[in-house]
Structure formats: C-alpha cells, structure tokens
Design an enzyme around this catalytic site. Structure first.
Site, mmCIF file in Angstrom:
data_model
loop_
_atom_site.group_PDB
_atom_site.id
_atom_site.type_symbol
_atom_site.label_atom_id
_atom_site.label_comp_id
_atom_site.label_asym_id
_atom_site.label_seq_id
_atom_site.Cartn_x
_atom_site.Cartn_y
_atom_site.Cartn_z
ATOM 1 N N GLU A 438 74.636 -40.911 4.654
ATOM 2 C CA GLU A 438 75.202 -42.260 4.537
ATOM 3 C C GLU A 438 75.024 -42.851 3.148
ATOM 4 O OE1 GLU A 438 73.371 -44.945 7.361
ATOM 5 O OE2 GLU A 438 71.388 -44.104 7.053
ATOM 6 N N ASP A 462 77.543 -47.160 6.220
ATOM 7 C CA ASP A 462 76.836 -47.277 4.949
ATOM 8 C C ASP A 462 77.479 -46.420 3.872
ATOM 9 O OD1 ASP A 462 74.734 -49.159 5.217
ATOM 10 O OD2 ASP A 462 73.827 -47.815 6.678
ATOM 11 N N CYS A 509 78.873 -40.785 13.254
ATOM 12 C CA CYS A 509 78.363 -41.849 14.136
ATOM 13 C C CYS A 509 78.643 -43.255 13.618
ATOM 14 C CB CYS A 509 76.875 -41.670 14.394
ATOM 15 S SG CYS A 509 75.861 -41.944 12.947
#
Ligand code: PEP
Ligand code: MG
Length: 596
Positions: A438, A462, A509
C-alpha cells in the site's frame, strides 16, 4: 456548496433530511477549592444532581419499556443502580468533604477510580461496562453543571441526528420518532448506537470527524449507512442521486441476494475468491450472509477504538474466536493494528499517535507505531497465534515500506511463538504471513518482499493516496483521487506479476475490490482474490459471473494503453454496461462513490 465527510457506515441504508444537532462533547471540569462552610451545600448540590439523574433515567426506562426496547430498559436500570453505588455516591461525597473540592471534580475522580476497577477485572463483560460508568458519570456531571442531560425529543419529520456521541439513553426518545438516521463523530461499529440503529433499521454513520463543528440544526444532510458517506448542504443534483440510490439499492439488494449460493466463477469457470473486510467480530455474520468465502481483512485497530485503548492479548483472543468459529474452516486474515494517519488517532496519547502532527498520513502509523510500542505488537501476535489454533488464520502486516520493518515484525512473531511453546499453548506453526502492498516503496521492492512472505494484500486506498499524493480523507482533493490513474494501474499490474512469478498468493483488499466497475479490469490484470465490504459482495459476484477471463484480459490490455484516468474509466464503463448493466445503473453509475 456540498460538504463531504466520510465515516464508518454501521447501519445500512440512505437517509436524507435536516440536521438536529445534539452536541455531546466532553465537559471540561475545573478544580475548585471549597471553604469549610461551602462543603455541606456542595454535598447537597451533588445529591440533587443524583435525584435529577434518577428521575431522568426512570422516565427514559418507562419510555423504553413502552416501546418494547427491553434491552435498553435493562441497561437504564443498571445505570440507575450505578448512581446509588457506594463507589460513586459515597466516594464522591467523601472526596468533597475530605479534599475540600467541588462536586464536579470529586465526581470525576470517583468515575476514574471506578473505571480503573472495571479495567482490572479479568472478565470481558465487566470490562466492557466501563463505558456505562462513563455514561452515568457524564449524566451526573451535566446535571451538576446544569446542562441538559438528554437531547430534545419531538423531532420534525425529516430529522437526522448529528452528535459528537450518543448514549443508549440518548437514543430512547429517538425510537419510533420520525428520526431518519444518525451521524456521530465518535463510536464504533459495536457501540450501543450502532447496535440500536441496526435494530431500528435506521441508517447510521459513526466516526465522522469534524462534522459537529460544521453542522447546524436545520442544515440539509444526506448519509449513506453502507459507504459511510455524509454530505452537508447537498446540492439538488446530489440529492436526487441519493434518492435514486436509495430506491435502486433496495430493489437490487433483494434480487442480488438470490445468487448468494451460486459459485463465484467466471463464465469460463475460473474460480474467483470473494472475501469480506471486517472491522469488528459481529460483521462476520453479514459477510457470510452475503456469500463471502472468508475474511480477507480484519482491521483490528477498530478494537482499540472501541476500548479507547490498546486491547490486551486476552481481550483480542475473545474477539478473534468470535470470528474464527462462525467461519467454520474458512480463512481469516488478521491485520495487525493500523493506527495513526487518519485512523482514530485521537484515542492515543499525543506522543504515540498523530492527530496533533502536521502530516499524519506520513507519520507514526501502523507498523511504525508498533515499532515504537513493541509490547502492543507482541500482545497482538500472541493473540493471533492462539487464534490460529482454532482455524485457518493468516497474519498481515500493514504499511510496510522496507525489509527492515518486516524482518523486525517477523522476529517479534518468532519470539511470541517461542513464548507460547514454552507455555505449552497450541498455535499453527505454519501460519502464513503476508504484507499489505500500500505504499509506492512496497511496490518497488515487491520482488524482495515476496521472498520473505507467503502472500500480498494490495491496499489500494493507501496506495492511491501515496502514489498520487492525494489525502484520502480530504474532500478538497477528492476529485484527484483516481483509482484508474495509469500510475496506479501500472503498479497493480507489476505487483500481480511479481506475486505470480514468486508463486505467492495475492488479494486486493482496498475499496477498488468493492467497485464493480473495476472488477473486470482487476480480473484481466490477473487478480483472482478480492476482499471487500459485505454489502458489495453480491454486486461484484454478479460481474464475475458475467465475464470471461479472455474478455477481461483483452480489456486490461486496451486499458493499459490509454493515458488518462478519464479514458480508462470511460472504457470500463462501456465494458460494464455490456456485461452487467443492472449492477452499474443506479448505484455506481448514478452516484459514484464520493471519495473513492
Ligand atoms: C487500504 O489501504 O487499501 C486498506 C485496505 O487499508 P485501510 O483502508 O484500512 O487503510
Ligand atoms: Mg491502508
């Protein structure tokens, strides 16, 4: 001009109406020295506040019972008996007398002492009750200082209650009123408010920072209890989109749920794993209900928010057990605490977290926070390992930017394993360990990371924020937050390729995994595992079941050749319209998510 906020949707549905502000900020309490002559009147003043609180709670209890809210009535009964408890009533009077201080100050000390007693108890039920101590203390305090202890009742037709915090007592007058929804600045998915909102089938969003300051009673507002989006002063066009969303949502949900039991596979029979993202243990039931095949991301930092402190290993194990058991052998990925950045930093001491720091997103967050607080990571690793003896558990480290951090974290894991072995406690010696990809740094060194972990989980929320230098929670730059920016897509492609070459598992995710518009592209890039919020699982599954891998790969090839996010989005829209228009229209089409 629309003002957009984002919080945590804790009770499903869309609400539109006008703000009723119920400001429940913590009161600041001065310490006053009393003369000898002032002590007796001060004790009487305190007694009057107790009587008033008892009367208020009695009234609310009656109303709760009449409305059939027996759980709330029982809780209010418990609050009333707490008022008479010696640790609160007598101890406060003693403090006024012996320390010669004002009732507010004495009360605050008694509440703190009582809370400490609850904290030390080795029983989760009683530890949880410390929040009730706070609520009772707060009510008494407000009655002492002469502030209204309960929000006004008799709401207008279209009221949306906006508050800093709402207690169960606050919600009683709202039950069966015409209130359309709740928004609070504090609270988590298992807060009393969230549970009651779900019981009442009213949409609710919690954790909406800064709203109370900006909202005024009477302001128009819309909220979405699924996405967590809240808009103050929505422009007419936005309002009508919300209306469409509300209607479409209801109809489609019913229809999509009918496919719950069907296989999650493409037309050409390629299996696609659809997992759920959860923040608290209760949500596992919703994930399973929507056809989720396990939990791909358990955001454990929400536990810290619920407890307003870092939970102990035992407290965590209790929660993990509540997730592992209903999963009945399905996989569970537990992510270590990701505190800091925009996440609930307020609950942590200023030095540990970043709310007072100028640039929190680049500050002491997630694994970096753990590095500074190794004992909290160790407690968590111990709990995760113990949970791994109960079912297939995987461990996920967030916000990794370098090998040093990862190696350090794995070292902590090893030590936790040795500790458990010494104690003779069981755990899965082969528990898979993974990292969130991320940050741009993690993408760049993905090949190195892949040699030291068993799986990757791409956190697009992120990754987009750090790649495009766009604060994910800043509405001023929300338009620049483009998941389909070619820089992001190239990173995704690279990470998928690295994982395939290294033969390790990969899941996406971040919110991109929950957006049907992106599903064919992610499949075309080689993603076969998605972890997403429960309400979105049926929609993504519908898309999966309508496409072939060949067609998705062709789409991905075309998309990777275009130069701007806008062009990419256009291509994806056209593709989705062909494959699963019904998923697209009304929800993603009429009202694109406001922040993602
Ligand atoms: C992400 O960054 O994409 C992610 C899944 O983690 P979080 O949203 O909790 O930061
Ligand atoms: Mg993240």
């Amino acid at each position: 001009m629309s003002q957009i906020f984002r919080g945590l949707g804790v009770s499903s549905g869309v609400a539109m109406g006008r703000v009723q502000l119920v400001d429940r900020r913590r009161l600041s309490v001065p310490r006053l020295r009393l003369s000898h002559a002032e002590i007796e009147p001060e004790i009487e003043r305190f007694e009057r506040a107790i009587e008033l609180s008892e009367a208020q709670l009695g009234d609310l209890r009656g109303r709760a019972a009449q409305s059939g809210l027996s759980d709330v009535a029982t809780l209010l009964e418990a609050h009333a008996s707490m008022l008479r408890d010696e640790h609160l009533r007598d101890a406060t009077k003693e403090r006024i007398k012996l320390d010669g201080v004002n009732a507010e100050w004495a009360l605050r000390s008694s509440v703190k002492a009582l809370r400490d007693i609850f904290d030390r108890l080795d029983d989760d039920y009683f530890r949880e009750r410390r929040s009730d101590v706070d609520l009772v203390g707060d009510r008494l305090l407000r009655n002492l200082v002469g502030e209204e202890a309960d929000p006004p009742s008799g709401f207008a037709e279209d009221t949306v209650v906006v508050a800093y915090a709402l207690s169960p007592a606050d919600t009683v007058p709202l039950y069966r009123s015409s209130v359309r929804g709740f928004v609070t600045e504090t609270g988590g998915p298992t807060s009393h408010l969230a549970i009651l909102a779900r019981d009442m089938s009213l949409p609710a969003v919690v954790g909406v920072a800064g709203l109370v300051e900006r909202a005024g009673t009477g302001d128009p507002i819309v909220l979405d209890g699924d996405s967590g989006e809240v808009v103050l002063h929505p422009e007419e066009e936005l309002q009508s989109r919300f209306r469409v969303r509300a209607r479409a949502k209801q109809a489609r949900e019913v229809e999509l749920l009918e496919e719950r039991a069907l296989n999650s596979e493409t037309v050409d029979h390629t299996p696609v794993t659809l997992l759920g993202n959860i923040e608290v243990s209760d949500e596992v039931a919703v994930v399973l209900d929507r056809g989720g095949m396990g939990i791909g991301l358990y955001r454990t930092e929400f536990m810290a928010m619920e407890h307003r402190r870092l939970p102990t290993a035992d407290e965590q194990l209790v929660e993990y057990r509540k997730v592992v058991e209903p999963l009945k052998g399905r996989p569970l990925t537990i992510r270590t605490i990701d505190l800091g950045g925009d996440k609930l930093a307020r609950i942590l001491p200023r030095t540990d977290a970043s709310s007072e720091v100028l640039n929190p997103a680049l500050g002491l967050r997630a694994l970096r926070f753990s590095l500074r607080n190794p004992e909290s990571l160790r407690a968590q690793l111990r709990a995760v390992l113990r949970a791994s003896a109960l079912g297939p558990v995987r461990l996920l480290f967030p916000f990794v930017t370098g090998l040093e951090e990862l190696r350090w974290a794995k070292e902590q894991l090893k030590e936790a394993e040795q500790e458990l072995s010494r104690e003779g406690l069981p755990f899965d010696v082969k528990m898979p360990v993974g990292v969130m990809i991320e940050t741009p740094a993690a993408v760049e060194i993905a090949d190195l990371l892949a040699q030291e972990v068993e799986f990757f989980s791409i956190g697009t929320n992120d990754l987009i924020q750090y790649t495009l230098a766009v604060d994910r929670s800043n509405d001023d730059v929300a338009e620049l937050y483009r998941p389909c920016h070619p820089a992001v897509l190239r990173m995704l492609r690279r990470v998928v390729q690295v994982a395939a070459t290294a033969e390790i598992e990969l899941t996406v995710c971040g919110e991109m995994a929950a957006e049907p518009l992106h599903t064919p592209l992610l499949l075309g890039l080689g993603v076969r595992s998605f972890s997403l919020n429960a309400p979105s699982i049926p929609r993504v599954k519908r898309v999966v079941r309508r496409v072939t891998i060949d067609a998705c790969e062709q789409l991905a090839r075309e998309v990777m050749l275009v130069a701007t996010a806008e062009q990419v989005e256009q291509k994806l829209r056209v593709a989705l319209e062909t494959w699963a228009e019904e998923v697209f229209a009304g929800e993603t089409g009429d009202l694109p998510s406001l922040l993602f």
